[in-house]
Design an enzyme around this catalytic site. Structure first.
Site, PDB file in Angstrom:
ATOM      1  N   GLU A  47       0.864  -1.187   0.000  1.00 53.21           N
ATOM      2  CA  GLU A  47       0.000   0.000   0.000  1.00 53.21           C
ATOM      3  C   GLU A  47       0.904   1.241   0.000  1.00 53.21           C
ATOM      4  OE1 GLU A  47      -3.245   0.309  -0.394  1.00 53.21           O
ATOM      5  OE2 GLU A  47      -2.896   2.466  -0.226  1.00 53.21           O
ATOM      6  N   SER A  48       0.874   1.979  -1.110  1.00 51.07           N
ATOM      7  CA  SER A  48       1.876   3.028  -1.305  1.00 51.07           C
ATOM      8  C   SER A  48       1.780   4.174  -0.292  1.00 51.07           C
ATOM      9  CB  SER A  48       1.811   3.562  -2.733  1.00 51.07           C
ATOM     10  OG  SER A  48       0.523   3.999  -3.065  1.00 51.07           O
ATOM     11  N   CYS A  78       4.627  -2.926  -8.495  1.00 48.74           N
ATOM     12  CA  CYS A  78       3.275  -2.472  -8.148  1.00 48.74           C
ATOM     13  C   CYS A  78       3.358  -1.281  -7.191  1.00 48.74           C
ATOM     14  CB  CYS A  78       2.451  -3.631  -7.609  1.00 48.74           C
ATOM     15  SG  CYS A  78       0.693  -3.315  -7.735  1.00 48.74           S
ATOM     16  N   ARG A 105      -2.811   5.216  -9.900  1.00 51.30           N
ATOM     17  CA  ARG A 105      -3.056   4.078  -8.998  1.00 51.30           C
ATOM     18  C   ARG A 105      -4.343   3.359  -9.363  1.00 51.30           C
ATOM     19  NH1 ARG A 105      -2.874   6.000  -2.937  1.00 51.30           N
ATOM     20  NH2 ARG A 105      -3.236   3.772  -2.636  1.00 51.30           N
ATOM     21  N   ILE A 134      -2.554  -6.804  -9.517  1.00 51.07           N
ATOM     22  CA  ILE A 134      -3.464  -6.714  -8.366  1.00 51.07           C
ATOM     23  C   ILE A 134      -3.640  -5.232  -8.024  1.00 51.07           C
ATOM     24  CG2 ILE A 134      -3.866  -7.360  -5.961  1.00 51.07           C
ATOM     25  CD1 ILE A 134      -1.803  -9.680  -6.435  1.00 51.07           C
ATOM     26  N   ARG A 135      -4.803  -4.703  -8.303  1.00 52.48           N
ATOM     27  CA  ARG A 135      -5.067  -3.264  -8.087  1.00 52.48           C
ATOM     28  C   ARG A 135      -3.856  -2.456  -8.560  1.00 52.48           C
ATOM     29  NH1 ARG A 135      -6.043  -1.500  -2.876  1.00 52.48           N
ATOM     30  NH2 ARG A 135      -7.513   0.006  -3.699  1.00 52.48           N
ATOM     31  N   HIS A 170       3.362  -8.408 -10.578  1.00 54.52           N
ATOM     32  CA  HIS A 170       4.042  -9.075  -9.455  1.00 54.52           C
ATOM     33  C   HIS A 170       4.791 -10.331  -9.895  1.00 54.52           C
ATOM     34  CE1 HIS A 170       2.121  -6.840  -6.094  1.00 54.52           C
ATOM     35  NE2 HIS A 170       1.127  -6.700  -6.945  1.00 54.52           N
ATOM     36  N   GLU A 172       7.028 -11.860  -8.419  1.00 53.81           N
ATOM     37  CA  GLU A 172       7.330 -12.718  -7.267  1.00 53.81           C
ATOM     38  C   GLU A 172       6.203 -13.710  -6.993  1.00 53.81           C
ATOM     39  OE1 GLU A 172       6.474  -9.641  -7.322  1.00 53.81           O
ATOM     40  OE2 GLU A 172       5.088  -9.170  -5.675  1.00 53.81           O
TER      41      GLU A 172
HETATM   42  N1  GLN Z   1      -3.130  -0.332  -5.085  1.00 57.03           N
HETATM   43  C1  GLN Z   1      -1.908  -0.284  -4.312  1.00 57.03           C
HETATM   44  C2  GLN Z   1      -1.440   1.156  -4.123  1.00 57.03           C
HETATM   45  O1  GLN Z   1      -1.932   2.012  -4.816  1.00 57.03           O
HETATM   46  C3  GLN Z   1      -0.821  -1.086  -5.011  1.00 57.03           C
HETATM   47  C4  GLN Z   1      -1.260  -2.517  -5.120  1.00 57.03           C
HETATM   48  C5  GLN Z   1      -0.148  -3.518  -5.091  1.00 57.03           C
HETATM   49  O2  GLN Z   1       0.996  -3.220  -4.774  1.00 57.03           O
HETATM   50  N2  GLN Z   1      -0.517  -4.743  -5.381  1.00 57.03           N
HETATM   51  O3  GLN Z   1      -0.627   1.444  -3.284  1.00 57.03           O
END
Ligand code: GLN
Length: 201
Positions: A47-48, A78, A105, A134-135, A170, A172
């Site tokens: 989560e940034s 990500c 984002r 993922i998002r 990702h 990983e």
């Molecule tokens: N949606 C997250 C963000 O904006 C990033 C998602 C992720 O790292 N899988 O921080």
């Protein structure tokens, strides 16, 4: 050669396992002392906004900037791409400004929150890469010094500028280790060029 994985929040364990798979020495990085031990750094997914706050609180934002600007390779996946970026589109969110990209984002939309895509990445060879999003962010704009390595739906999702690599997805989380190998090579090349640098008289 030791690779660090920033371990304030996010999928740290998965990156450490992927690096172990390819025989790379790797440590979690939580402190300035840890950072001093590494030759390259991965900022994982997570989560940034949380991680930017923690970087400040732990006094790591400036030391990371300093090391990367002096040539240490950095790879953001990500959330890590967002943290490494110059800026975040439409949001007043701080970032480390280590690669000349503006990211958006959660850009791929709700029905596409999570997806696995067979992504062509020519620098990794002819086989497409199983990319898990993922998002995920996409790259909204980038400067002339940035090399586009892969795109999805017309938006950049893997880029490199000198010693900084960023992926929206990702690597990983899949068994394919080609992006980890690619980053390891960046770290090896950076060490070699440091070794070759002329020493001051
Ligand atoms: N949606 C997250 C963000 O904006 C990033 C998602 C992720 O790292 N899988 O921080």
């Amino acid at each position: 050669m030791t690779i660090g994985v920033l371990a304030l929040q996010g999928d740290v364990v998965e990156h450490l396992a992927a690096l172990a798979d390819i025989g790379a020495a790797a440590i979690p990085v939580k402190t300035f002392a840890d950072l001093e031990k590494v030759d390259g750094l991965i900022i994982p997914g997570g989560e940034s906004t949380t991680v930017m706050k923690l970087l400040d609180r732990f006094g790591l934002a400036e030391p990371i900037r300093g090391r990367v600007r002096a040539g240490m390779p950095l790879w953001g996946t990500c959330m890590g791409m967002i943290v490494a970026a110059h800026g975040v589109a439409g949001l007043d969110q701080p970032a480390l400004d280590l690669i000349d990209i503006v990211v958006r984002r959660n850009a791929f939309g709700r029905q596409n929150e999570s997806a696995e895509v067979e992504l062509p990445i020519p620098v990794l060879g002819p086989e497409p890469f199983p990319a898990i999003f993922i998002r995920a962010p996409w790259i909204e704009s980038m400067g002339p010094g940035v090399q586009l390595l892969a795109e999805r739906d017309g938006h950049g999702v893997m880029v490199r500028q000198d010693n900084v690599l960023a992926t929206s997805f990702h690597p990983e989380l899949t068994p394919d280790r080609r992006v980890h190998d690619y980053f390891l090579q960046m770290v090896a090349d950076a060490r070699e060029s440091v070794g070759k640098a002329p020493t001051a008289a």
